[in-house]
Design a protein around this motif. Sequence first.
Motif, PDB file in Angstrom:
ATOM      1  N   VAL A 190      21.837  36.812  53.797  1.00  0.00           N
ATOM      2  CA  VAL A 190      21.248  36.622  55.123  1.00  0.00           C
ATOM      3  C   VAL A 190      22.079  35.570  55.842  1.00  0.00           C
ATOM      4  CG1 VAL A 190      19.216  35.944  56.434  1.00  0.00           C
ATOM      5  CG2 VAL A 190      18.940  37.230  54.296  1.00  0.00           C
ATOM      6  N   VAL A 191      22.665  35.951  56.981  1.00  0.00           N
ATOM      7  CA  VAL A 191      23.544  35.059  57.739  1.00  0.00           C
ATOM      8  C   VAL A 191      22.780  34.521  58.943  1.00  0.00           C
ATOM      9  CG1 VAL A 191      25.764  34.834  58.896  1.00  0.00           C
ATOM     10  CG2 VAL A 191      25.510  36.469  57.006  1.00  0.00           C
ATOM     11  N   GLY A 192      22.487  33.230  58.934  1.00  0.00           N
ATOM     12  CA  GLY A 192      21.705  32.591  59.987  1.00  0.00           C
ATOM     13  C   GLY A 192      20.282  32.396  59.531  1.00  0.00           C
ATOM     14  N   LEU A 193      19.787  31.157  59.592  1.00  0.00           N
ATOM     15  CA  LEU A 193      18.479  30.834  59.007  1.00  0.00           C
ATOM     16  C   LEU A 193      17.525  30.232  60.020  1.00  0.00           C
ATOM     17  CD1 LEU A 193      19.755  29.405  55.606  1.00  0.00           C
ATOM     18  CD2 LEU A 193      18.794  31.669  56.041  1.00  0.00           C
ATOM     19  N   MET A 260      22.243  35.349  62.817  1.00  0.00           N
ATOM     20  CA  MET A 260      22.693  34.145  63.513  1.00  0.00           C
ATOM     21  C   MET A 260      22.291  34.221  64.983  1.00  0.00           C
ATOM     22  SD  MET A 260      26.690  35.178  63.157  1.00  0.00           S
ATOM     23  CE  MET A 260      27.402  33.747  63.983  1.00  0.00           C
ATOM     24  N   GLY A 261      22.179  33.050  65.628  1.00  0.00           N
ATOM     25  CA  GLY A 261      21.633  32.998  66.980  1.00  0.00           C
ATOM     26  C   GLY A 261      22.345  33.872  67.982  1.00  0.00           C
ATOM     27  N   VAL A 262      23.670  33.830  68.001  1.00  0.00           N
ATOM     28  CA  VAL A 262      24.479  34.668  68.886  1.00  0.00           C
ATOM     29  C   VAL A 262      25.544  35.336  68.037  1.00  0.00           C
ATOM     30  CG1 VAL A 262      25.931  34.779  70.941  1.00  0.00           C
ATOM     31  CG2 VAL A 262      24.109  33.081  70.812  1.00  0.00           C
ATOM     32  N   GLY A 263      25.545  36.656  68.012  1.00  0.00           N
ATOM     33  CA  GLY A 263      26.519  37.379  67.213  1.00  0.00           C
ATOM     34  C   GLY A 263      27.926  37.254  67.758  1.00  0.00           C
ATOM     35  N   ASP A 264      28.914  37.431  66.905  1.00  0.00           N
ATOM     36  CA  ASP A 264      30.321  37.316  67.292  1.00  0.00           C
ATOM     37  C   ASP A 264      31.093  38.446  66.619  1.00  0.00           C
ATOM     38  OD1 ASP A 264      32.926  36.656  67.846  1.00  0.00           O
ATOM     39  OD2 ASP A 264      32.809  34.598  67.096  1.00  0.00           O
ATOM     40  N   GLY A 265      31.575  39.382  67.408  1.00  0.00           N
ATOM     41  CA  GLY A 265      32.308  40.518  66.857  1.00  0.00           C
ATOM     42  C   GLY A 265      33.533  40.124  66.068  1.00  0.00           C
ATOM     43  N   ALA A 266      34.117  38.968  66.383  1.00  0.00           N
ATOM     44  CA  ALA A 266      35.315  38.518  65.671  1.00  0.00           C
ATOM     45  C   ALA A 266      35.027  38.136  64.230  1.00  0.00           C
ATOM     46  CB  ALA A 266      35.934  37.329  66.408  1.00  0.00           C
ATOM     47  N   LEU A 267      33.742  37.964  63.888  1.00  0.00           N
ATOM     48  CA  LEU A 267      33.377  37.600  62.524  1.00  0.00           C
ATOM     49  C   LEU A 267      33.055  38.804  61.658  1.00  0.00           C
ATOM     50  CD1 LEU A 267      31.002  34.548  63.189  1.00  0.00           C
ATOM     51  CD2 LEU A 267      33.422  34.488  62.540  1.00  0.00           C
ATOM     52  N   MET A 268      33.003  39.985  62.253  1.00  0.00           N
ATOM     53  CA  MET A 268      32.502  41.138  61.524  1.00  0.00           C
ATOM     54  C   MET A 268      33.396  41.535  60.347  1.00  0.00           C
ATOM     55  SD  MET A 268      29.548  41.982  62.413  1.00  0.00           S
ATOM     56  CE  MET A 268      29.516  43.517  61.483  1.00  0.00           C
ATOM     57  N   GLY A 269      34.697  41.293  60.440  1.00  0.00           N
ATOM     58  CA  GLY A 269      35.570  41.578  59.313  1.00  0.00           C
ATOM     59  C   GLY A 269      35.157  40.770  58.091  1.00  0.00           C
ATOM     60  N   GLN A 270      34.872  39.468  58.289  1.00  0.00           N
ATOM     61  CA  GLN A 270      34.415  38.626  57.192  1.00  0.00           C
ATOM     62  C   GLN A 270      33.053  39.085  56.678  1.00  0.00           C
ATOM     63  OE1 GLN A 270      35.210  34.810  59.544  1.00  0.00           O
ATOM     64  NE2 GLN A 270      35.369  34.115  57.430  1.00  0.00           N
ATOM     65  N   VAL A 271      32.198  39.461  57.601  1.00  0.00           N
ATOM     66  CA  VAL A 271      30.859  39.899  57.213  1.00  0.00           C
ATOM     67  C   VAL A 271      30.939  41.138  56.319  1.00  0.00           C
ATOM     68  CG1 VAL A 271      28.686  40.860  58.082  1.00  0.00           C
ATOM     69  CG2 VAL A 271      29.744  38.905  59.240  1.00  0.00           C
TER      70      VAL A 271
END
Length: 369
Positions: A190-193, A260-271
């Motif tokens: 779970v990403v973002g708490l 997470m509060g505001v999603g970021d498409g640039a992080l999706m590769g890591q996700v």
Amino acid sequence: METKAAILWEQGAEWSVEPIELDPPKGREVQVRLVASGMCHSDEHVVTGDLPGSLPIICGHEGGGVVEAVGPDVTFVEPGDHVVFSFVPSCGSCPSCASGHSNLCDNGGAIMGGRQMDGSSRHHARGQDLNTLVLLGTFAHHTVVHEWSCVKVPKEVPLNRACLVGCGFTTGWGSSVYAAEVQAGDKVAVVGLGGIGSAAVQGAALAGAEQIFAIDPVEWKREKAQGFGATHIAASLEEAHELIQEATWGRGCDKVIMAMGVGDGALMGQVMGLAAKRGRVVITNIHSATETSNNISLLDLTLSEKQVVGSLFGSANPRKDIPRLLELYSAGRIDLDGMVTRTYSLDDINQGFQDMREGKNIRGVLVYE
């Protein structure tokens, strides 16, 4: 009648708490005296512009209160009933509702733009009509809503806890139980708490997940997540990747829930790198309306048969799941009390949102009495 509300007059401005005029309910409308309202990040998205909203507007969509008056055509509730608002109105008869997906109600979606079904407003201030977020406007002492938004709840359940299931808790819990379909023995990240992520942790635990990796940069939120059922914690995606690889013997997580509060498409590769083969990534948080790209490897998507799914309101059915979750709360199976970290009066709403921005709350709640 005259009542008080928090109004957003300009994008990026603070909430202005001031008197408003509220018209009586018509047709299938319901007048409610609010007891409590959660402060959700989605309300902040209207302030920042990540979510479009027609100004001036009264936000707030996570509310609980007592019915004071009803229009002549109302059949769902009557004066004196305790209700929690479903932030997505559900009619119960459209194709989406009839197929068990009332979180995507076709008719409810048509009235979420902030005006009543006849196109008029019941809320007024400074000589102007006001919009209400998703036709609710719970940042007010009283509001008028469509009966489709009202879910009757037991009077013995405190409304300053019950309000949470009108959006955030149901969204997070359902993201685990319904959208991710967490099963006994699953490994879940779970990403973002915040409110949604903490509820997702609880949902995964209740569904029987073997390992739950709770990821957030705020230390006390990670510690709190362990009380909700997390078995492992990490401060970042990088730290989580190493931890998950070690704990799962290099396999990865069966389910990954983005909260997470505001999603970021640039992080999706890591996700996607957190997910196992045939792993499912659930996008339940809001991304900016202007964001149109991400960096997912489509080759990895194909070769590993990974899935990316969206989830609105936790893919839940509000008329079924709001009472169901309150039954679980009453039975001690889920923890709504631990979700509420601070309470505020309506006059202190700007401080409440500042505390949210600074990571001080799981969920701040406005209490009106």
